[in-house]
Design a protein around this motif. Structure first.
Motif, mmCIF file in Angstrom:
data_model
loop_
_atom_site.group_PDB
_atom_site.id
_atom_site.type_symbol
_atom_site.label_atom_id
_atom_site.label_comp_id
_atom_site.label_asym_id
_atom_site.label_seq_id
_atom_site.Cartn_x
_atom_site.Cartn_y
_atom_site.Cartn_z
ATOM 1 N N LEU A 111 0.972 8.628 9.473
ATOM 2 C CA LEU A 111 -0.130 9.273 8.758
ATOM 3 C C LEU A 111 0.007 9.139 7.251
ATOM 4 O O LEU A 111 -0.841 9.615 6.497
ATOM 5 C CB LEU A 111 -0.224 10.754 9.162
ATOM 6 N N GLY A 112 1.079 8.498 6.787
ATOM 7 C CA GLY A 112 1.164 8.183 5.365
ATOM 8 C C GLY A 112 1.786 9.273 4.508
ATOM 9 O O GLY A 112 1.309 9.527 3.403
ATOM 10 N N HIS A 126 0.866 -1.178 0.000
ATOM 11 C CA HIS A 126 0.000 0.000 0.000
ATOM 12 C C HIS A 126 0.901 1.226 0.000
ATOM 13 O O HIS A 126 1.451 1.602 1.036
ATOM 14 C CB HIS A 126 -0.927 -0.010 1.223
ATOM 15 N N MET A 127 1.068 1.835 -1.185
ATOM 16 C CA MET A 127 1.903 3.035 -1.281
ATOM 17 C C MET A 127 1.140 4.231 -0.723
ATOM 18 O O MET A 127 -0.062 4.358 -0.948
ATOM 19 C CB MET A 127 2.241 3.315 -2.746
ATOM 20 N N PRO A 128 1.820 5.113 -0.002
ATOM 21 C CA PRO A 128 1.140 6.347 0.430
ATOM 22 C C PRO A 128 0.927 7.259 -0.762
ATOM 23 O O PRO A 128 1.552 7.080 -1.814
ATOM 24 C CB PRO A 128 2.133 6.962 1.414
ATOM 25 N N PRO A 129 0.028 8.243 -0.623
ATOM 26 C CA PRO A 129 -0.109 9.249 -1.685
ATOM 27 C C PRO A 129 1.206 10.022 -1.839
ATOM 28 O O PRO A 129 2.072 9.965 -0.960
ATOM 29 C CB PRO A 129 -1.218 10.166 -1.174
ATOM 30 N N THR A 188 -3.196 15.284 8.521
ATOM 31 C CA THR A 188 -4.529 14.705 8.690
ATOM 32 C C THR A 188 -5.539 15.324 7.719
ATOM 33 O O THR A 188 -6.264 14.614 7.014
ATOM 34 C CB THR A 188 -5.014 14.911 10.141
ATOM 35 N N LEU A 189 -5.577 16.661 7.684
ATOM 36 C CA LEU A 189 -6.561 17.331 6.827
ATOM 37 C C LEU A 189 -6.268 17.045 5.353
ATOM 38 O O LEU A 189 -7.189 16.852 4.556
ATOM 39 C CB LEU A 189 -6.555 18.842 7.097
ATOM 40 N N SER A 199 -15.724 8.875 6.757
ATOM 41 C CA SER A 199 -14.528 9.671 7.028
ATOM 42 C C SER A 199 -14.812 11.147 6.748
ATOM 43 O O SER A 199 -13.943 11.979 6.913
ATOM 44 C CB SER A 199 -13.348 9.184 6.196
ATOM 45 N N ASP A 250 -5.548 9.203 0.888
ATOM 46 C CA ASP A 250 -6.156 7.871 0.795
ATOM 47 C C ASP A 250 -7.045 7.536 1.987
ATOM 48 O O ASP A 250 -7.279 6.373 2.277
ATOM 49 C CB ASP A 250 -5.073 6.806 0.593
ATOM 50 N N TRP A 251 -7.554 8.565 2.672
ATOM 51 C CA TRP A 251 -8.427 8.291 3.828
ATOM 52 C C TRP A 251 -9.890 8.161 3.446
ATOM 53 O O TRP A 251 -10.672 7.661 4.231
ATOM 54 C CB TRP A 251 -8.303 9.400 4.879
ATOM 55 N N SER A 252 -10.243 8.679 2.287
ATOM 56 C CA SER A 252 -11.690 8.672 1.990
ATOM 57 C C SER A 252 -12.044 7.573 0.993
ATOM 58 O O SER A 252 -11.189 6.914 0.443
ATOM 59 C CB SER A 252 -12.113 10.033 1.464
ATOM 60 N N GLY A 285 -8.700 6.520 8.257
ATOM 61 C CA GLY A 285 -7.802 6.110 7.186
ATOM 62 C C GLY A 285 -7.351 4.666 7.263
ATOM 63 O O GLY A 285 -7.697 3.949 8.196
ATOM 64 N N PRO A 286 -6.556 4.248 6.267
ATOM 65 C CA PRO A 286 -6.228 2.834 6.103
ATOM 66 C C PRO A 286 -5.091 2.334 6.995
ATOM 67 O O PRO A 286 -4.842 1.141 7.031
ATOM 68 C CB PRO A 286 -5.816 2.752 4.627
ATOM 69 N N ARG A 287 -4.397 3.220 7.696
ATOM 70 C CA ARG A 287 -3.305 2.781 8.575
ATOM 71 C C ARG A 287 -3.784 2.696 10.018
ATOM 72 O O ARG A 287 -4.741 3.364 10.396
ATOM 73 C CB ARG A 287 -2.121 3.743 8.470
ATOM 74 N N GLN A 296 -4.751 14.299 4.117
ATOM 75 C CA GLN A 296 -5.109 12.902 3.844
ATOM 76 C C GLN A 296 -6.622 12.722 3.725
ATOM 77 O O GLN A 296 -7.110 11.997 2.857
ATOM 78 C CB GLN A 296 -4.572 11.971 4.940
ATOM 79 N N ALA A 297 -7.357 13.382 4.635
ATOM 80 C CA ALA A 297 -8.814 13.226 4.609
ATOM 81 C C ALA A 297 -9.434 13.860 3.362
ATOM 82 O O ALA A 297 -10.409 13.344 2.823
ATOM 83 C CB ALA A 297 -9.427 13.832 5.878
#
Lengths: 240, 240
Positions: free
Chosen positions: A102-103, A75-78, A230-231, B175, A238-240, B215-217, A233-234
């Motif tokens: 947090l990626g 799973h690659m981060p953004p 956090t903001l 989310s 890849d959080w949504s 999120g996914p982590r 990613q959301a």
């Protein structure tokens, strides 16, 4: 609740692949975590996803693991970088740990006008990022880049990468991250004393920069880093 | 960059009001921060906003300040509680600090099935919250409540207060915090090992609960607390 031990290794991972252990890995698995022959662990190398493995041989100075089955895909981060100005050791460690959790894909320590530390322990920060990935179930470890001066970084800024600038002095700055464009990004967080006026002007004028607000309170640098990651990613990650 | 010293006091603040100092406050201002007669500081008491003040008398054991002018109105945080399960000292301190910085109104340590610590140092945690408010320019200090068992807290849950439950096992959880209803809220964060299956069932079934995904982590408890506070503030709080 005993969580399965997760270990980052450099070695390729595939069905039946044996993985030789270095001395410090053997010490951690067999000395600290008390694993022995036949015990299961989870491995990842940042390329091949997560693999279940069994201990085939264990000694004080080394050992051998064998990968048995893939338990999670890579799973690659953004494509998100975090640029931050390291100051105090504990908060620097914390920022690196949180960025990995947090990626963020890449962690870039920067020197600024109000940063005293002329050097960083890049290897130690990289170890923190690896440990965070082990703990949070990640299959990827973000690279910790060498320390670079903010001026130089901004002058050589890669074309097409947006720059998120958390501007605590700009009350009118956007706080809706969903309105930001998609694509590769970097978040830049200043040191505890903030950016210098000259740096602030340079950031504001930079063609890649988007200023955002992180609310009405003054956040410490480590809090601002976690809040911005956090903001982002959301809203864009890849959080949504 | 020398930031002005900010100090929380219990005393009422108003134009010309004198504020006597306790011994530890005098030690901090005159011993640690090296202030002396005539120097300026900023005061707040959680009720009267921020006030500029001057040192009128300074000694090792005490001193007197005089409030000269209000420099910021009282800024109350939104009606948001943070419930968290304290485990390790450093991460507990961190969560309290970040909750105060990010604008939680009340911080409630809870005992859970996987929490070992039977007691907390409530006074020490309160001091951390106060220090964080001093540092972040806040005019309000969130109260740190006594430790309470999660079961009891849920059984006596106040009518009308929504409960945000960060459920790392529910992949389908929302989310998008902007879809959540407005009103009084509490965020509940489990301990490092997570909630027990029984606790998870009880939280899911609770009429006030809304499950969200971070999120996914897998996030550490302290990261989850900061991330949830951030997303709540940006979507429903005073950040926008």
């Amino acid at each position: 609740m005993v969580a399965k031990v997760r270990l980052f290794v450099e070695h390729p991972l595939a069905q039946g692949q044996t993985v030789p252990l270095e001395r410090d890995q053997a010490h951690y698995l067999f000395g600290v975590m008390r694993l022995g022959t036949g015990d299961e662990i989870a491995l990842f190398n940042g390329r091949d996803g997560e693999w279940q493995a069994v201990v085939e041989a264990a000694s004080k100075r080394g050992g051998v693991l064998r990968a048995t089955a893939q338990s999670a895909p890579l799973h690659m981060p953004p494509d998100l970088w975090l640029l931050f100005a390291p100051i105090k050791k504990a908060r620097t460690d914390f920022i690196v740990e949180k960025a990995a959790e947090l990626g963020a894909a890449r962690i870039c320590p920067i020197g600024t006008d109000f940063t005293n530390s002329e050097r960083i322990r890049q290897d130690r920060l990289q170890a923190h990022a690896t440990e965070a990935a082990e703990q949070c179930g990640g299959t990827y470890v973000p690279e910790v880049a060498p320390l670079a001066k903010l001026d130089k970084v901004l002058a050589e800024w890669p074309s097409g990468r947006h720059l998120l600038f958390c501007d605590e002095t700009a009350r009118g700055a956007a706080s809706d991250f969903t309105a930001l464009p998609r694509g590769p990004w970097a978040i830049v967080i200043g040191p505890e004393g903030g950016f210098s006026p000259a740096e602030r002007d340079r950031l504001r004028a930079h063609p890649a920069a988007h200023a955002v607000s992180l609310g009405p309170r003054i956040l410490r640098a480590d809090t601002a880093a976690v809040a911005a990651l956090t903001l982002w990613q959301a809203a864009l990650g890849d959080w949504s």
